[in-house]
Design a protein around this motif. Sequence first.
Motif, PDB file in Angstrom:
ATOM      1  N   LYS A 130       2.229  50.538  55.517  1.00 15.88           N
ATOM      2  CA  LYS A 130       2.716  50.268  54.168  1.00 15.88           C
ATOM      3  C   LYS A 130       2.778  48.746  54.006  1.00 15.88           C
ATOM      4  N   VAL A 131       2.451  48.235  52.819  1.00 13.34           N
ATOM      5  CA  VAL A 131       2.503  46.787  52.587  1.00 13.34           C
ATOM      6  C   VAL A 131       3.599  46.485  51.564  1.00 13.34           C
ATOM      7  N   ASN A 132       4.509  45.618  51.976  1.00 13.11           N
ATOM      8  CA  ASN A 132       5.608  45.206  51.109  1.00 13.11           C
ATOM      9  C   ASN A 132       5.281  43.819  50.555  1.00 13.11           C
ATOM     10  N   LEU A 133       4.925  43.749  49.274  1.00 17.85           N
ATOM     11  CA  LEU A 133       4.557  42.467  48.666  1.00 17.85           C
ATOM     12  C   LEU A 133       5.802  41.733  48.174  1.00 17.85           C
ATOM     13  N   ILE A 134       5.923  40.468  48.563  1.00 16.87           N
ATOM     14  CA  ILE A 134       7.099  39.668  48.191  1.00 16.87           C
ATOM     15  C   ILE A 134       6.630  38.393  47.488  1.00 16.87           C
ATOM     16  N   PRO A 135       6.796  38.302  46.173  1.00 15.54           N
ATOM     17  CA  PRO A 135       6.451  37.036  45.513  1.00 15.54           C
ATOM     18  C   PRO A 135       7.308  35.913  46.106  1.00 15.54           C
ATOM     19  N   TYR A 136       6.663  34.793  46.419  1.00 12.99           N
ATOM     20  CA  TYR A 136       7.325  33.665  47.085  1.00 12.99           C
ATOM     21  C   TYR A 136       8.534  33.170  46.303  1.00 12.99           C
ATOM     22  N   ASN A 137       9.605  32.899  47.042  1.00 13.86           N
ATOM     23  CA  ASN A 137      10.841  32.375  46.462  1.00 13.86           C
ATOM     24  C   ASN A 137      10.918  30.882  46.808  1.00 13.86           C
ATOM     25  N   PRO A 138      10.745  29.987  45.817  1.00 11.73           N
ATOM     26  CA  PRO A 138      10.622  28.550  46.132  1.00 11.73           C
ATOM     27  C   PRO A 138      11.830  27.963  46.872  1.00 11.73           C
ATOM     28  N   ILE A 139      11.548  27.044  47.798  1.00  5.72           N
ATOM     29  CA  ILE A 139      12.608  26.287  48.476  1.00  5.72           C
ATOM     30  C   ILE A 139      12.307  24.793  48.307  1.00  5.72           C
ATOM     31  N   GLU A 140      13.351  23.975  48.369  1.00  6.53           N
ATOM     32  CA  GLU A 140      13.194  22.520  48.157  1.00  6.53           C
ATOM     33  C   GLU A 140      12.269  21.878  49.184  1.00  6.53           C
ATOM     34  N   GLU A 141      12.302  22.399  50.420  1.00  5.05           N
ATOM     35  CA  GLU A 141      11.584  21.740  51.518  1.00  5.05           C
ATOM     36  C   GLU A 141      10.077  22.005  51.517  1.00  5.05           C
ATOM     37  N   ALA A 142       9.595  22.849  50.619  1.00  2.45           N
ATOM     38  CA  ALA A 142       8.158  23.165  50.624  1.00  2.45           C
ATOM     39  C   ALA A 142       7.605  23.130  49.199  1.00  2.45           C
ATOM     40  N   ASP A 143       6.301  22.817  49.119  1.00  2.00           N
ATOM     41  CA  ASP A 143       5.665  22.607  47.819  1.00  2.00           C
ATOM     42  C   ASP A 143       5.002  23.842  47.212  1.00  2.00           C
ATOM     43  N   PHE A 144       5.308  25.014  47.739  1.00  2.00           N
ATOM     44  CA  PHE A 144       4.611  26.216  47.290  1.00  2.00           C
ATOM     45  C   PHE A 144       5.199  26.778  45.999  1.00  2.00           C
ATOM     46  N   GLN A 145       4.373  27.562  45.304  1.00  2.00           N
ATOM     47  CA  GLN A 145       4.830  28.163  44.046  1.00  2.00           C
ATOM     48  C   GLN A 145       4.669  29.683  44.042  1.00  2.00           C
ATOM     49  N   THR A 146       5.498  30.300  43.198  1.00  5.37           N
ATOM     50  CA  THR A 146       5.444  31.748  43.008  1.00  5.37           C
ATOM     51  C   THR A 146       4.189  32.114  42.215  1.00  5.37           C
ATOM     52  N   PRO A 147       3.464  33.160  42.614  1.00  9.29           N
ATOM     53  CA  PRO A 147       2.304  33.556  41.810  1.00  9.29           C
ATOM     54  C   PRO A 147       2.752  34.188  40.488  1.00  9.29           C
ATOM     55  N   SER A 148       1.860  34.231  39.519  1.00  7.94           N
ATOM     56  CA  SER A 148       2.195  34.861  38.234  1.00  7.94           C
ATOM     57  C   SER A 148       2.329  36.371  38.446  1.00  7.94           C
ATOM     58  N   PRO A 149       3.102  37.033  37.584  1.00  9.71           N
ATOM     59  CA  PRO A 149       3.218  38.499  37.692  1.00  9.71           C
ATOM     60  C   PRO A 149       1.844  39.181  37.639  1.00  9.71           C
ATOM     61  N   GLU A 150       0.912  38.588  36.866  1.00  6.02           N
ATOM     62  CA  GLU A 150      -0.446  39.158  36.758  1.00  6.02           C
ATOM     63  C   GLU A 150      -1.167  39.106  38.109  1.00  6.02           C
ATOM     64  N   ALA A 151      -1.000  37.976  38.822  1.00  6.49           N
ATOM     65  CA  ALA A 151      -1.653  37.811  40.127  1.00  6.49           C
ATOM     66  C   ALA A 151      -1.093  38.814  41.141  1.00  6.49           C
ATOM     67  N   VAL A 152       0.225  39.009  41.075  1.00 10.23           N
ATOM     68  CA  VAL A 152       0.870  39.967  41.981  1.00 10.23           C
ATOM     69  C   VAL A 152       0.344  41.371  41.696  1.00 10.23           C
ATOM     70  N   GLU A 153       0.262  41.695  40.426  1.00 11.00           N
ATOM     71  CA  GLU A 153      -0.203  43.020  40.010  1.00 11.00           C
ATOM     72  C   GLU A 153      -1.670  43.251  40.413  1.00 11.00           C
ATOM     73  N   ALA A 154      -2.488  42.207  40.251  1.00  9.71           N
ATOM     74  CA  ALA A 154      -3.912  42.313  40.612  1.00  9.71           C
ATOM     75  C   ALA A 154      -4.053  42.585  42.114  1.00  9.71           C
ATOM     76  N   PHE A 155      -3.242  41.881  42.905  1.00 17.18           N
ATOM     77  CA  PHE A 155      -3.248  42.052  44.367  1.00 17.18           C
ATOM     78  C   PHE A 155      -2.852  43.491  44.718  1.00 17.18           C
ATOM     79  N   GLN A 156      -1.793  43.937  44.075  1.00 12.48           N
ATOM     80  CA  GLN A 156      -1.279  45.299  44.295  1.00 12.48           C
ATOM     81  C   GLN A 156      -2.335  46.343  43.930  1.00 12.48           C
ATOM     82  N   LYS A 157      -3.006  46.126  42.790  1.00  7.84           N
ATOM     83  CA  LYS A 157      -4.014  47.097  42.318  1.00  7.84           C
ATOM     84  C   LYS A 157      -5.171  47.243  43.308  1.00  7.84           C
ATOM     85  N   ILE A 158      -5.609  46.124  43.894  1.00  7.15           N
ATOM     86  CA  ILE A 158      -6.700  46.177  44.884  1.00  7.15           C
ATOM     87  C   ILE A 158      -6.266  47.025  46.083  1.00  7.15           C
TER      88      ILE A 158
END
Length: 233
Positions: free
Chosen positions: A197-225
């Motif tokens: 089973k795959v548990n998808l977790i949209p990234y939760n931003p933290i101050e120490e890293a430069d990463f961003q949360t994907p758009s809901p559309e991107a999450v959904e597209a990933f899930q659909k595949i």
Amino acid sequence: SQLLESVLIRQQGRETVCVSTQVGCKVGCVFCASGKGKFGRNLSAGEIVEQVAWIEADLGKKVTNIVFMGMGEPLDNFEATMKALKILQADWGFAFGSRRITVSTSGVTPRILEFVKRNEGRVRLSVSLHSSDEAKRTELVPINKRYSLRELVQTLGDIRKSLKRHITFEYTLIRGVNDSKEEAEGVAKIAKPLDAKVNLIPYNPIEEADFQTPSPEAVEAFQKILESRKVSV
């Protein structure tokens, strides 16, 4: 003084305690807040169990589930984690059903087999995947240098075959890093043969890293595949 985190998650009629097994963490996943600080020390089995006891006392009732997903790598603090699991499940202890406990690992491959054997595969196992690509996973989860993805997947395959145990993958989706169509196809290739089973977790931003949360559309597209490849997600 050193601080550790324990979290109560209340959702869908469940009260889940998320416990830490170490102060800080040696694994150093690049998007994770716990990995940014220095490693402090391993917690004792008593300190792990105390987190559950403390939250239950505060809540005034028994919690329903426990996840070893707080600070630290549980399989890096192996004996204390095993002892805590024993106390949490024992009739003379907290009497938790083993299906109500999940232990998460970043992929300490040699320990995974031992963990499953010693638990007779009862406690749920969750593996932090975060990428289906060897080089990308090494960037995100440095422990991949020591225990490669290929080796990890092979070990999980052995566990699936010999012990018929269910495996869950945790996958943190980070915008423009590991949320592509190719990654989704790669994750499906890994998860499907393992019936994981795959548990998808949209990234939760933290101050120490430069990463961003994907758009809901991107999450959904990933899930659909994944769903189109008949992967439970």
